[in-house]
Design an enzyme around this catalytic site. Structure first.
Site: not given
Length: 193
Positions: A31, A58, A96, A111
């Site tokens: 994160p 963690e 992709r 896209d």
């Protein structure tokens, strides 16, 4: 919470490097990493590869991160229990862009977020039947007039981007046509209120 040990991870990484005989970058999904975007996906898709490291709970001993991790990536401002889902998302987005993965190698250029759309979201798409539950495919798409279709798609992309991701328009230099279309969109919205 549990923190993954540095020593077994280092042994695993060394075994990978001996097997592959390379010094591939090591990506940790975290994160605190940089949020993944289309430009990064394009760069990774053109690279020789990387080692993907998925922590759990963690995370991973900081000493391993400091010694081996070259990039930290995140899906966004939220926390998952592990890095497996971001790793799968990265792999799918990269796949992709590889030749032969999509039926038409150039289709990914239409896209959302692709530079070919100049940072706009993609326009809506339609299939058969021409009328579904009382809603018809827009007439312009059935017209065969490629110039009108291109303009309609651009207008729809601008409207969708303005409504859902105005931040993408904030730093964009608009063409004269785009400025005109956005003026039309604003006028149509005011008439609809």
């Amino acid at each position: 919470g549990m923190v993954m040990l540095a020593e077994p991870l280092a042994r695993c990484l060394e075994a990978i490097r001996v097997e592959r005989i390379d010094d591939a970058p090591v990506i940790l999904f975290s994160p605190i990493g940089n949020q993944i975007n289309h430009r990064q996906i394009e760069r990774w898709s053109a690279s020789a590869g990387a080692v993907l490291l998925c922590g759990r709970y963690e995370g991973i001993d900081q000493r391993f991160i400091d010694a081996y991790v070259t990039h930290q990536l995140s899906l966004g401002d939220f926390v998952l229990s592990g890095g497996e889902i971001p790793a799968m998302a990265l792999l799918d987005a990269i796949a992709r862009l590889q030749p032969g993965v999509l039926n038409d190698d150039g289709s990914h250029q239409k896209d959302s977020f692709n530079p070919a759309l100049n940072g706009l979201l993609d326009c809506p798409h339609y299939t058969r039947p021409e009328v579904y539950e009382g809603e018809a495919v827009p007439e312009v798409l059935m017209s065969g007039d490629h110039k009108r279709i291109r303009r309609w798609r651009l207008k729809q992309s601008l409207a969708r981007t303005r409504k859902r991701r105005p931040d993408l328009l904030a730093h964009r230099v608009l063409s004269a046509e785009e400025t005109q279309l956005l003026t039309e969109i604003s006028g149509e919205e005011q008439c609809g209120e």
